[in-house]
Design a protein around this motif. Structure first.
Motif, PDB file in Angstrom:
ATOM      1  N   LEU A  47       0.797  -1.240   0.000  1.00 30.02           N
ATOM      2  CA  LEU A  47       0.000   0.000   0.000  1.00 30.02           C
ATOM      3  C   LEU A  47       0.825   1.283   0.000  1.00 30.02           C
ATOM      4  O   LEU A  47       0.428   2.274  -0.613  1.00 30.02           O
ATOM      5  N   ARG A  48       1.945   1.277   0.696  1.00 32.41           N
ATOM      6  CA  ARG A  48       2.705   2.519   0.845  1.00 32.41           C
ATOM      7  C   ARG A  48       3.100   3.154  -0.491  1.00 32.41           C
ATOM      8  O   ARG A  48       2.903   4.362  -0.668  1.00 32.41           O
ATOM      9  N   LEU A  51      -0.033   4.723  -2.027  1.00 35.13           N
ATOM     10  CA  LEU A  51      -0.488   5.902  -1.290  1.00 35.13           C
ATOM     11  C   LEU A  51       0.458   7.085  -1.443  1.00 35.13           C
ATOM     12  O   LEU A  51       0.016   8.231  -1.487  1.00 35.13           O
ATOM     13  N   VAL A  52       1.744   6.808  -1.537  1.00 30.98           N
ATOM     14  CA  VAL A  52       2.711   7.901  -1.733  1.00 30.98           C
ATOM     15  C   VAL A  52       2.463   8.581  -3.071  1.00 30.98           C
ATOM     16  O   VAL A  52       2.472   9.817  -3.168  1.00 30.98           O
ATOM     17  N   VAL A  53       2.214   7.798  -4.104  1.00 36.93           N
ATOM     18  CA  VAL A  53       1.950   8.387  -5.420  1.00 36.93           C
ATOM     19  C   VAL A  53       0.641   9.172  -5.409  1.00 36.93           C
ATOM     20  O   VAL A  53       0.562  10.280  -5.949  1.00 36.93           O
ATOM     21  N   PHE A  66       3.456  14.699   5.711  1.00 40.35           N
ATOM     22  CA  PHE A  66       2.276  13.874   5.468  1.00 40.35           C
ATOM     23  C   PHE A  66       2.626  12.386   5.459  1.00 40.35           C
ATOM     24  O   PHE A  66       1.751  11.542   5.622  1.00 40.35           O
ATOM     25  N   LEU A  67       3.901  12.057   5.290  1.00 41.48           N
ATOM     26  CA  LEU A  67       4.325  10.661   5.350  1.00 41.48           C
ATOM     27  C   LEU A  67       4.058  10.062   6.732  1.00 41.48           C
ATOM     28  O   LEU A  67       3.806   8.861   6.855  1.00 41.48           O
ATOM     29  N   PHE A  68       4.091  10.892   7.779  1.00 45.93           N
ATOM     30  CA  PHE A  68       3.725  10.408   9.115  1.00 45.93           C
ATOM     31  C   PHE A  68       2.267   9.970   9.145  1.00 45.93           C
ATOM     32  O   PHE A  68       1.922   8.967   9.770  1.00 45.93           O
ATOM     33  N   VAL A  69       1.404  10.710   8.477  1.00 45.36           N
ATOM     34  CA  VAL A  69      -0.012  10.359   8.415  1.00 45.36           C
ATOM     35  C   VAL A  69      -0.198   9.055   7.638  1.00 45.36           C
ATOM     36  O   VAL A  69      -0.995   8.198   8.030  1.00 45.36           O
ATOM     37  N   LEU A  77      -4.439   0.407  10.014  1.00 46.51           N
ATOM     38  CA  LEU A  77      -5.025  -0.657   9.197  1.00 46.51           C
ATOM     39  C   LEU A  77      -4.534  -2.018   9.666  1.00 46.51           C
ATOM     40  O   LEU A  77      -5.320  -2.976   9.735  1.00 46.51           O
ATOM     41  N   ALA A  78      -3.268  -2.116  10.014  1.00 50.16           N
ATOM     42  CA  ALA A  78      -2.738  -3.379  10.552  1.00 50.16           C
ATOM     43  C   ALA A  78      -3.433  -3.728  11.867  1.00 50.16           C
ATOM     44  O   ALA A  78      -3.759  -4.893  12.118  1.00 50.16           O
ATOM     45  N   ALA A  79      -3.690  -2.726  12.698  1.00 43.61           N
ATOM     46  CA  ALA A  79      -4.394  -2.962  13.963  1.00 43.61           C
ATOM     47  C   ALA A  79      -5.825  -3.405  13.722  1.00 43.61           C
ATOM     48  O   ALA A  79      -6.367  -4.221  14.472  1.00 43.61           O
TER      49      ALA A  79
END
Length: 116
Positions: A47-48, A51-53, A66-69, A77-79
């Motif tokens: 996903l990363r 989502l980055v794109v 925003f990378l922290f978000v 999502l993992a939780a």
């Protein structure tokens, strides 16, 4: 293959350490931490990049903050996917937990003295 198992083990231990901090992360057992580490790793790998794109304008406007978000969203999502891994305060636990996980992971890798 051995390298992948080492990364998984270090991330599992990092999840256990983070769950002991008073930041609202709750993990039931070592097994749940291992599953959480695997799910977090798979979500980060799949996903990363997508989502980055998709959020690149926000990342550029916030100078990368925003990378922290994004990382907190993947953590949350993992939780949500792993039973026995919960966030007491929702997004804020995910945000603080993802930052703490990064710090603890970095410390453990510095102690091990190996590069991945």
């Amino acid at each position: 293959m051995l390298n992948l198992l080492l990364v998984w083990l270090v991330t599992t231990i990092s999840f256990l350490i983070v769950s002991r901090l008073p930041i609202g992360i709750e993990i039931d057992s070592f097994g749940k931490a291992a599953i959480s580490a695997a799910v977090f790793g798979v979500l980060n790998a799949i996903l990363r990049p997508i989502l980055v794109v998709l959020t690149l304008p926000f990342i550029l406007l916030s100078f990368g903050l925003f990378l922290f978000v994004l990382n907190a969203s993947i953590f949350g999502l993992a939780a949500a996917v792993v039973p026995g891994f919960s966030l007491r305060w929702g997004f804020w636990s995910a945000l603080i937990g993802s930052i703490a996980l990064t710090i603890v992971n970095s410390i453990l890798w510095a102690i091990l003295g190996t590069e991945v």
